[in-house]
Structure formats: C-alpha cells, structure tokens
Write a protein that holds these residues in place. Structure first.
Motif, PDB file in Angstrom:
ATOM      1  N   ASN A 153       0.299  -1.205  -0.093  1.00 43.12           N
ATOM      2  CA  ASN A 153       0.283   0.205  -0.096  1.00 43.12           C
ATOM      3  C   ASN A 153       1.081   1.442   0.301  1.00 43.12           C
ATOM      4  OD1 ASN A 153      -1.725   2.359   0.799  1.00 43.12           O
ATOM      5  ND2 ASN A 153      -2.710   1.031   1.646  1.00 43.12           N
ATOM      6  N   PRO A 154       0.903   1.967  -0.943  1.00 46.81           N
ATOM      7  CA  PRO A 154       1.453   3.314  -0.639  1.00 46.81           C
ATOM      8  C   PRO A 154       1.232   4.321   0.387  1.00 46.81           C
ATOM      9  CG  PRO A 154       0.255   3.423  -2.862  1.00 46.81           C
ATOM     10  CD  PRO A 154      -0.278   2.235  -2.121  1.00 46.81           C
ATOM     11  N   GLN A 155       0.392   4.322   0.617  1.00 48.41           N
ATOM     12  CA  GLN A 155      -0.572   4.825   1.401  1.00 48.41           C
ATOM     13  C   GLN A 155       0.016   4.370   3.602  1.00 48.41           C
ATOM     14  OE1 GLN A 155      -0.954   7.981   1.737  1.00 48.41           O
ATOM     15  NE2 GLN A 155      -0.997   8.447  -0.342  1.00 48.41           N
ATOM     16  N   THR A 156       1.282   3.492   3.602  1.00 45.52           N
ATOM     17  CA  THR A 156       1.329   2.972   4.763  1.00 45.52           C
ATOM     18  C   THR A 156       1.650   3.284   5.204  1.00 45.52           C
ATOM     19  OG1 THR A 156       1.239   1.112   3.573  1.00 45.52           O
ATOM     20  CG2 THR A 156       2.588   0.743   6.296  1.00 45.52           C
ATOM     21  N   GLY A 157       3.121   4.815   5.044  1.00 49.04           N
ATOM     22  CA  GLY A 157       3.396   5.594   5.992  1.00 49.04           C
ATOM     23  C   GLY A 157       2.169   6.434   6.404  1.00 49.04           C
ATOM     24  N   PHE A 158       0.972   7.023   5.870  1.00 47.25           N
ATOM     25  CA  PHE A 158       0.281   7.255   6.421  1.00 47.25           C
ATOM     26  C   PHE A 158      -0.711   7.267   7.945  1.00 47.25           C
ATOM     27  CE2 PHE A 158      -4.627   8.448   6.399  1.00 47.25           C
ATOM     28  CZ  PHE A 158      -4.503   9.882   6.709  1.00 47.25           C
ATOM     29  N   ILE A 159      -0.582   5.486   7.681  1.00 44.41           N
ATOM     30  CA  ILE A 159      -1.776   4.020   8.302  1.00 44.41           C
ATOM     31  C   ILE A 159      -0.753   4.204   9.702  1.00 44.41           C
ATOM     32  CG2 ILE A 159      -2.597   2.445   9.234  1.00 44.41           C
ATOM     33  CD1 ILE A 159      -2.404   1.955   5.751  1.00 44.41           C
ATOM     34  N   VAL A 160       0.486   4.502   9.811  1.00 42.10           N
ATOM     35  CA  VAL A 160       2.040   4.374  10.980  1.00 42.10           C
ATOM     36  C   VAL A 160       1.059   6.008  11.377  1.00 42.10           C
ATOM     37  CG1 VAL A 160       4.182   4.844  11.363  1.00 42.10           C
ATOM     38  CG2 VAL A 160       3.788   2.983   9.801  1.00 42.10           C
ATOM     39  N   PHE A 161       1.762   6.822   9.765  1.00 42.00           N
ATOM     40  CA  PHE A 161       1.328   8.243  11.649  1.00 42.00           C
ATOM     41  C   PHE A 161       0.441   7.744  11.446  1.00 42.00           C
ATOM     42  CE2 PHE A 161      -0.277  12.819  11.200  1.00 42.00           C
ATOM     43  CZ  PHE A 161       1.012  13.874  11.528  1.00 42.00           C
ATOM     44  N   LEU A 162      -0.806   7.601  11.322  1.00 44.51           N
ATOM     45  CA  LEU A 162      -2.207   8.232  12.124  1.00 44.51           C
ATOM     46  C   LEU A 162      -2.044   7.450  13.637  1.00 44.51           C
ATOM     47  CD1 LEU A 162      -4.145   9.726  11.332  1.00 44.51           C
ATOM     48  CD2 LEU A 162      -5.326   7.612  10.687  1.00 44.51           C
ATOM     49  N   VAL A 163      -2.230   6.161  13.279  1.00 46.44           N
ATOM     50  CA  VAL A 163      -2.153   5.665  14.637  1.00 46.44           C
ATOM     51  C   VAL A 163      -1.068   5.866  15.674  1.00 46.44           C
ATOM     52  CG1 VAL A 163      -1.030   3.141  15.292  1.00 46.44           C
ATOM     53  CG2 VAL A 163      -2.750   2.616  13.571  1.00 46.44           C
ATOM     54  N   GLY A 164       0.140   6.126  15.093  1.00 42.95           N
ATOM     55  CA  GLY A 164       1.407   6.675  15.986  1.00 42.95           C
ATOM     56  C   GLY A 164       0.404   8.189  16.453  1.00 42.95           C
ATOM     57  N   LEU A 165      -0.148   8.958  16.034  1.00 42.61           N
ATOM     58  CA  LEU A 165      -0.927  10.466  16.078  1.00 42.61           C
ATOM     59  C   LEU A 165      -1.669  10.050  17.259  1.00 42.61           C
ATOM     60  CD1 LEU A 165      -0.404  12.936  16.022  1.00 42.61           C
ATOM     61  CD2 LEU A 165      -2.694  13.129  14.628  1.00 42.61           C
ATOM     62  N   ALA A 166      -2.633   8.461  17.302  1.00 44.36           N
ATOM     63  CA  ALA A 166      -3.447   8.536  18.443  1.00 44.36           C
ATOM     64  C   ALA A 166      -2.704   7.593  19.647  1.00 44.36           C
ATOM     65  CB  ALA A 166      -4.359   7.371  17.809  1.00 44.36           C
ATOM     66  N   LEU A 167      -1.845   6.906  19.690  1.00 42.49           N
ATOM     67  CA  LEU A 167      -0.777   6.483  20.600  1.00 42.49           C
ATOM     68  C   LEU A 167       0.045   7.598  21.280  1.00 42.49           C
ATOM     69  CD1 LEU A 167       0.529   3.186  19.125  1.00 42.49           C
ATOM     70  CD2 LEU A 167      -1.234   3.155  20.323  1.00 42.49           C
ATOM     71  N   LEU A 168       0.311   8.775  20.907  1.00 41.37           N
ATOM     72  CA  LEU A 168       0.949   9.679  21.593  1.00 41.37           C
ATOM     73  C   LEU A 168      -0.179  10.150  22.053  1.00 41.37           C
ATOM     74  CD1 LEU A 168       3.192  11.415  21.664  1.00 41.37           C
ATOM     75  CD2 LEU A 168       2.167  13.183  19.777  1.00 41.37           C
TER      76      LEU A 168
END
Length: 454
Positions: free
Chosen positions: A67-82
């Motif tokens: 998925n070319p947007q895998t980085g966006f998924i990681v960013f979104l999950v990281g934001l929620a975990l923050l």
C-alpha cells in the motif's frame, strides 16, 4: 480487619513458603510472565485497543499488498498512541492497577452476591432483544438500501436494550473473576452471545456487527484477564481463513433477498481495511458535512426518541458515501481513526484518544480495582467509542445511549448489593487488596494472621 486462626503444628513438615518455592520453575515463570503481560495491558488498555487491530491485521495487509499510503497509516496510529500513551503514563503516577487482579476483583465484587443472576438476566434479555430486532428487520441491509426503517413499537422496544450485550459480557466476566462463575460456564455464555450475533448476521446480511463483536469480546477479555493474548492472535488468523466462506455466504443471503451483489468486489477486496482507511489520505481536513456536534451528542445520546420523535435519523456514513461520489442508499467510513481525522483533523485524533485514555484510567484505577459498574462502563467504552470499525461521531452518541440504557442494570446491581459481615455480625471494611501473613511458632502451635480476602 484482622483475624487469627490457630492451627496445630504439623511437626517437621515443609513450611508453606518452602512448598511454594518447590513449584516447577516453568510453571512459575509462565505465571509471572502472564501476570506481567496482564499488568502491562491494564496499565495501557486504550493503547492496546488502538494498536491491536492494526498490528494483527491492517499493518500486515498494507505491507503484503504494498500500500503506497502505509506511512500515512503509521502516522495516524502513532498520533492516536501519542495521545493515549502519554495520558496513561502520567496516570501511573497517581495509581496503578491492582497487581493481584483476580484477588482484587474478588474483593471488589464481594458486596454483590447476586452479580451472576443479574449477569444472566442481562445476557438473556440482550440475546432476546437482538434476535427479535433482527427478525423484525432492525439494522438489515434491506432497510438500509430502501431507506424505510421499521418503526413498530416492538422494534422500538428492542432498541431500548441496545448495548446490553457488552453489559452482559462485563457482568459475566465480573462473575467469573469473583469466583461465582466457572470458566467453562463463562465460555458457554460467551458462545451464546457470539452465536446470537451470528444469527443476527444471517437475518440482516451484514457481517460488520459480528466481526466487531468478536473483536470486542477478545480484546476486552484479554484486558480483563479471562483470555490470553495469544488467543486474540489465533482468533484473527481463524477469522482471516474463514472470511472467504463468510463473504460468499453473506452474498448468497443478499441475493436471496433480492439485493444485487457486485461480483467485481471479492472477499480479498473487502478485507483490505488498510485501503479503506487510506481513502481519507489526501483530503484536506477537517471536513464539515453537517455531522453531529456536542449539542447533538446530548440530544441523541441522553434524550429518548419517544420524548423527541421529530429528530432526524443520523446518517454520517451515508454523508461520507455521498462525499466520495456514492449514493444515499449506502454507507461508508474510514474506520474509527480515519473518521476522526476526516472530521476533526490531527488535533482530534490526539485529543479523542487522550480523553478516553484518562476516562478508562479512572475506571480501572480509581480506588484500586473496579467494581461491576465501572467494569461495565469500561466494556461500553471498548465496544463503542474505541472500536476500530466504529463510525465516528455516532460511536460517541451510541456510548451515551448505552449508558442511559444501562442505568436499569446499574440500579439493579445497587439494589442487590449487601454489606459483608464479620464475626459477631459487624460490618467488614473493604480490604486494600494486599495480603500480609506472619507465622509465629510456639510449642506445638502456629498462629497465622491475615488481612484481606484471599
């Protein structure tokens, strides 16, 4: 309150401490590891609920399919975990979950001798209401497409018990942790709840509620200490393997009901949750579609429709589908994280998860261990506002509605509670969850002092 028990000295036998030390090392290590994992999950429950579906399913799908947007998924999950991890870590400074979780829960539920009958009643009502509502057409794919929602008095009655499945689960777990319900019977009741959702899926031709309920039961059960973490992983693998057959059977049901099925969409396409989430990538956020606001939360969440019959039905999923170019007869969402990002932007993702992390920390840590009411509220949070597939902001409104609906259950728990009595009929003060013992040897006698309910 302290008491004494006098026991005859058994002579030159192995002391209790020596007996415990003689336990096989692998068993002891396994128990310590399980206690460590359980304690960590109860320290970071919201972070676990956020991360689990992505770590088990969504991230692997994104990586395997490049998925070319895998980085966006990681960013979104990281934001929620923050948001969640920061609040949960700060919360540890003010109190930690009871390290002796099962003993603590036994003490916390000691004042509720009828908790299992209440749990049984709530579960049976939930099963009956769900089956009856599905039979009458509530929540079916036909009603969704036609736009004609069943509004008979019986359907309205079944809606009053929406959310009681999560309440029944919480009270069954509390009954098990209190020692009033065996593990075998607990699994039997949970199988009945899952079977009910399976039948509802067959009647409504919608699989999302079943999958959501299965994840809720597994994840909340892991946090509450009735399932092991590996069971969640095993369940995910089984669901992925069974999904093609489930998807095919669902399509057959829809075709039997006269609904056209798009053959171009395969089971592999529908399980690509990573692609569903990344549909929101590239959209300038936040977006205002006239979605419910804070005032609507109170109106829809706290006021019964009987009192406010003229309010329009919520249709955020349909609004999103039209925004994406679809029609008004279908609903779409970007999963919970994507919806929050879509409507509230990055600040919303951070703030929503920080808020619920603080709320859950109070439920699980305030005054040590939670009683049945607080455990029920925690399960409602898991099944509504933190469910990865939830449609935000309706999920928040659903939580409020389910809390209002559960007031009857909370009142019943309060009416059936009792004050534990000690020797002489005097009330026993709540134990602090710590067990202290001291052995004093005399000539032929041993006196053991204990505080707490072991």
């Amino acid at each position: 309150m302290a008491w004494s028990r006098v026991v005859a000295d058994p002579g030159p036998q192995i002391d209790v401490i020596a007996t415990r030390a003689a336990r096989p090392a692998p068993v002891a290590r396994s128990r310590r590891r399980r206690d460590l994992v359980g304690g960590l999950l109860r320290c970071y429950p919201v972070s676990f609920l956020v991360l689990a579906p992505y770590a088990l399913l969504i991230f692997p799908m994104a990586v395997l399919n490049d998925n070319p947007q895998t980085g966006f998924i990681v960013f979104l999950v990281g934001l929620a975990l923050l948001g969640s991890v920061s609040v949960e870590t700060v919360g540890l400074l003010f109190g930690r979950p009871d390290p002796q979780w099962r003993q603590g829960m036994r003490q916390a539920t000691a004042r509720y001798p009828r908790i299992y009958p209440v749990a049984r009643l709530v579960t049976l009502i939930s099963i009956t209401a769900d089956l009856l509502g599905a039979y009458l057409g509530r929540g079916s794919i036909v009603a969704q497409i036609s736009g004609e929602l069943p509004d008979t008095p019986m359907v309205a009655l079944t809606k009053l018990f929406s959310g009681w499945g999560a309440l029944g689960f919480a009270l069954l777990v509390a009954s098990h942790l209190s020692g009033r319900l065996s593990r075998a019977k607990l699994y039997g009741w949970l199988a009945a709840l899952v079977t009910t959702q399976t039948v509802v899926t067959m009647l409504t031709a919608l699989t999302a509620p079943l999958i959501a309920f299965l994840f809720f039961v597994a994840a909340a059960g892991v946090v509450c200490g009735v399932f092991r973490l590996r069971y969640l992983l095993l369940g995910t693998v089984v669901m992925v393997l069974l999904w093609p057959a489930i998807f095919e059977y669902r399509n057959e049901i829809r075709q039997d009901q006269g609904i056209e099925v798009n053959d171009a969409v395969t089971a592999a396409d529908r399980i690509r949750l990573d692609r569903q989430l990344t549909l929101v990538a590239g959209i300038e956020v936040p977006v205002d579609l006239g979605q419910p606001g804070p005032v609507d939360y109170l109106r829809y969440g706290l006021v019964p429709r009987v009192v406010d019959p003229d309010r329009p039905a919520l249709s955020t999923g349909q609004q999103i589908n039209q925004f994406l170019g679809g029609g008004p007869t279908s609903a779409s969402n970007f999963l919970l994280l994507g919806n929050i990002w879509f409507f509230d932007g990055p600040v919303g993702v951070l703030g929503v998860h920080a808020f619920w992390a603080g709320f859950v920390a109070l439920l699980l840590r305030w005054r040590a261990r939670p009683g049945p009411a607080r455990l029920s509220l925690f399960c409602l949070v898991c099944s509504d506002v933190l469910l990865w597939s939830g449609t935000y902001p309706e999920s928040t409104i659903a939580f409020l509605q389910h809390v209002v609906s559960g007031m009857t259950v909370f009142l019943l728990l309060w009416l059936t509670r009792s004050v534990p009595l000690g020797a002489g009929g005097r009330p026993v003060p709540p134990a602090d969850g710590r067990v202290r013992s001291q052995a004093v040897r005399g000539p032929g006698r041993r006196v053991v002092h204990r505080d707490g309910d072991v």
